[in-house]
Design a protein around this motif. Structure first.
Motif, short mmCIF file in Angstrom:
data_model
loop_
_atom_site.label_atom_id
_atom_site.label_comp_id
_atom_site.label_asym_id
_atom_site.label_seq_id
_atom_site.Cartn_x
_atom_site.Cartn_y
_atom_site.Cartn_z
N GLY A 134 1.46 3.14 -13.41
CA GLY A 134 1.10 4.14 -13.12
C GLY A 134 0.26 3.60 -11.48
O GLY A 134 0.60 4.47 -10.65
N SER A 135 -0.15 2.28 -11.72
CA SER A 135 0.05 1.82 -10.49
C SER A 135 0.39 1.64 -9.36
O SER A 135 0.28 1.86 -7.84
CB SER A 135 -1.35 0.61 -10.73
N ALA A 136 1.70 1.27 -9.52
CA ALA A 136 3.34 0.85 -8.74
C ALA A 136 3.48 2.16 -8.12
O ALA A 136 4.08 2.69 -7.00
CB ALA A 136 3.75 -0.02 -9.47
N ALA A 137 3.19 3.40 -9.46
CA ALA A 137 4.13 4.94 -8.68
C ALA A 137 2.99 5.23 -8.10
O ALA A 137 3.00 6.06 -7.20
CB ALA A 137 4.02 5.42 -10.20
N ALA A 138 1.69 5.25 -8.16
CA ALA A 138 0.24 6.55 -7.43
C ALA A 138 0.29 5.18 -6.34
O ALA A 138 0.23 6.25 -5.20
CB ALA A 138 -0.93 5.90 -8.36
N VAL A 139 0.41 3.84 -6.03
CA VAL A 139 0.29 3.40 -4.48
C VAL A 139 2.00 3.93 -4.27
O VAL A 139 2.13 4.80 -3.14
CB VAL A 139 0.68 1.89 -4.87
N GLY A 140 3.81 4.49 -4.09
CA GLY A 140 4.62 4.26 -4.45
C GLY A 140 4.84 5.14 -3.78
O GLY A 140 5.63 6.10 -3.27
N ALA A 141 3.67 6.54 -5.16
CA ALA A 141 3.71 7.91 -4.33
C ALA A 141 2.69 7.95 -2.92
O ALA A 141 2.92 9.71 -2.85
CB ALA A 141 3.26 9.02 -5.66
N GLY A 142 1.96 7.67 -2.70
CA GLY A 142 1.33 7.70 -1.26
C GLY A 142 -0.03 8.63 -2.14
O GLY A 142 -0.30 9.59 -0.61
N MET A 143 -0.45 8.48 -2.84
CA MET A 143 -1.78 9.31 -4.06
C MET A 143 -3.13 8.38 -3.16
O MET A 143 -3.98 8.60 -3.31
CB MET A 143 -1.39 8.81 -5.91
N VAL A 144 -2.70 7.00 -3.39
CA VAL A 144 -3.86 5.91 -3.48
C VAL A 144 -3.58 4.69 -2.26
O VAL A 144 -2.17 4.29 -2.43
CB VAL A 144 -4.82 5.11 -4.60
N PRO A 145 -4.20 4.32 -1.75
CA PRO A 145 -4.11 2.88 -0.51
C PRO A 145 -3.48 1.93 -1.20
O PRO A 145 -3.32 0.92 -1.15
CB PRO A 145 -5.07 2.24 0.44
N LEU A 146 -4.88 1.33 -2.20
CA LEU A 146 -4.21 0.64 -3.36
C LEU A 146 -4.71 1.00 -4.72
O LEU A 146 -5.74 2.32 -5.55
CB LEU A 146 -5.94 -0.64 -2.53
N ALA A 147 -4.02 -0.13 -5.48
CA ALA A 147 -4.62 -0.36 -7.29
C ALA A 147 -4.10 -1.47 -7.68
O ALA A 147 -3.59 -2.17 -7.15
CB ALA A 147 -2.97 0.58 -8.07
N LEU A 148 -4.75 -1.26 -8.20
CA LEU A 148 -4.45 -2.92 -9.94
C LEU A 148 -4.15 -2.84 -10.81
O LEU A 148 -4.02 -1.47 -11.33
CB LEU A 148 -5.88 -3.19 -10.14
N GLY A 149 -3.18 -3.80 -11.08
CA GLY A 149 -2.01 -3.62 -12.35
C GLY A 149 -2.52 -5.31 -13.13
O GLY A 149 -2.81 -5.89 -12.08
N THR A 150 -1.54 -5.69 -13.61
CA THR A 150 -1.56 -7.04 -14.52
C THR A 150 0.22 -7.27 -14.30
O THR A 150 0.48 -5.94 -14.77
CB THR A 150 -2.21 -6.98 -15.48
N GLN A 151 -0.50 -8.90 -14.22
CA GLN A 151 1.33 -9.35 -14.83
C GLN A 151 1.15 -10.40 -15.89
O GLN A 151 0.40 -11.54 -15.51
CB GLN A 151 1.87 -9.91 -13.60
N THR A 152 2.37 -10.48 -16.78
CA THR A 152 2.26 -11.30 -17.78
C THR A 152 3.68 -12.05 -17.84
O THR A 152 3.59 -13.23 -18.05
CB THR A 152 1.65 -11.15 -19.61
N GLY A 153 4.60 -11.74 -17.55
CA GLY A 153 5.83 -11.70 -17.50
C GLY A 153 5.91 -10.94 -16.18
O GLY A 153 6.32 -11.90 -14.91
N GLY A 154 6.65 -9.55 -15.95
CA GLY A 154 6.52 -9.08 -14.40
C GLY A 154 5.98 -7.86 -13.97
O GLY A 154 7.12 -7.03 -13.06
N SER A 155 4.98 -7.64 -14.89
CA SER A 155 4.62 -6.31 -14.39
C SER A 155 3.88 -5.86 -13.32
O SER A 155 3.03 -4.24 -13.09
CB SER A 155 3.82 -5.94 -15.66
#
Length: 414
Positions: A134-155
């Protein structure tokens, strides 16, 4: 996409009010959410804060990160309606910087592998990646300018590549993981999504107060080592096309670019990443595995069932291999400012494959703890392709400056 840097400049110049900036994100979510499905919660009442460098900046929070005013369900029915009492420290860092938490974004169950309902904003027939879907899609879609995600492998890096966004997986533990559902305490890393490297630098400056993120600009003639990670299996032609485009643009812009091989100990570290990840996952998810086994999402449940026999001896040896890998990788950076490699094996897989894509080109760098920045390069068949820029541990500003250089070089090369 919405640029955090552009919003900040317009707000500071009095051309845009913080309230209007937040209203733009609300409107974008209302218009696009039905087609992208990036959010599990949208706080329609969220308003701009009165002060702070991130006032007027709407932020989406991956739904494994605690928020005091919205449930944190971790993509699992086990935690349906679960309401934390407090915000995770990383959320408080955003709030203290003036950001507006506009909603919770989708995550695969416990940030593992079972796909979410989220769709790729460039082609709804394809995955946005995971686990920070959701964070990647929300930024990629132009919904928000910033989002938090987490990575354990490649997330963080992989979904950024699939959604055409920029992102940073910072050096291990730069951002706190307290209040973030643990999967692997030796690997879990909080990261940021934005439209470009400048946005990521500004976000980290505001959140951390680290002065090294102030005044970052494009690197001048960086020394780049290209790493193809042949040990991580072959890539699709689209990924190689993207890497070649980045190499060509960087060289034309004045960078020194050289293809190199990684030391054997580093390659061995790539192999043992899953041992550390899976051993720790069994401890981090012990209660869920024991008390709610049949409610765990199917792909994650199958993975946990398959790895239940991992032993402490295997885990300890894997950690020793990882330490050797980090030591030798550090020596490699004596001759290079950054490394350049694939962000993902290719374009985003089709949704019908029920896969968020493979993390095989990301997991080594998560284990090593190095800062990685995702840089969008081009589209192939209408889907984004990106590369990642990797710097020495602790040299996050160097990674961002090199990524900025590469963004400019790609823009000039057309």
């Amino acid at each position: 996409m919405i640029s955090l840097a552009d919003l900040q400049r317009r707000i500071e110049a009095g051309e845009l009010s913080p309230d209007d900036a937040i209203a733009q994100s609300h409107a974008a979510i209302e218009a696009k959410e039905k087609d992208v499905r990036a959010f599990v919660r949208h706080d329609k009442s969220a308003k701009a804060q009165a002060s702070g460098p991130l006032r007027g900046i709407a932020v989406g929070i991956k739904d494994i990160i605690d928020t005091s005013n919205m449930p944190t369900e971790m993509g699992s029915q086990i935690y349906r309606g679960w309401q934390p009492r407090s915000d995770a420290p990383v959320v408080m860092m955003l709030k203290r910087a003036g950001a507006t938490i506009i909603g919770k974004t989708t995550t695969t169950a416990f940030a593992s592998r079972d796909p979410t309902p989220t769709l790729n904003p460039h082609n709804s027939g394809h995955t946005p990646g995971g686990s920070s879907s959701g964070s990647a899609a929300a930024v990629g879609a132009g919904m928000v300018p910033l989002a938090l995600g987490t990575q354990t492998g490649g997330s963080v890096i992989r979904p950024a590549a699939y959604c055409g966004a920029a992102a940073i997986k910072p050096s291990f533990r730069m951002l706190p993981t307290i209040g973030v559902k643990c999967y692997s305490w030796a690997l879990d890393t909080v990261g940021l999504f934005g439209s470009r490297a400048e946005d990521l630098a500004r976000g980290l400056l505001a959140m951390t107060g680290r002065t090294e993120f102030s005044g970052i600009g494009p690197a001048k003639a960086p020394r780049i080592g290209v790493v193809r990670q042949e040990f991580a299996e072959a890539v699709e032609p689209a990924a190689e096309e993207g890497l070649q485009a980045a190499i060509k643009a960087a060289g034309k812009a004045g960078a020194s670019v050289k293809t190199i091989d990684l030391p054997e100990s580093v390659q061995e570290a790539w192999r043992i990443h899953p041992i550390i990840q899976d051993f720790e996952a069994h401890r981090a998810l012990a209660w869920e595995f024991s008390e709610h086994h049949d409610e765990i999402a199917p792909m994650l449940r199958a993975s946990l069932d398959e790895t239940v026999g991992l032993t402490p001896k295997e885990y300890d040896e894997a950690r020793r291999v990882a330490r050797r890998g980090r030591r030798e990788l550090g020596e490699l950076f004596e001759g290079f400012d950054v490394l350049l490699t694939y962000s993902a094996p290719g374009t985003a897989p089709a949704k019908e494959l029920a896969s968020t894509g493979s993390p095989r080109y990301n997991r080594l760098w998560t284990l090593m703890g190095n800062p990685c920045v995702a840089v969008p390069v081009m589209k192939v068949g209408g889907l984004p392709i990106g590369v990642q820029v990797i710097a020495r541990f602790g040299n996050d500003p160097v990674a961002l400056a090199a990524a900025w250089f590469l963004e400019d070089a790609l823009a000039k090369s057309g």
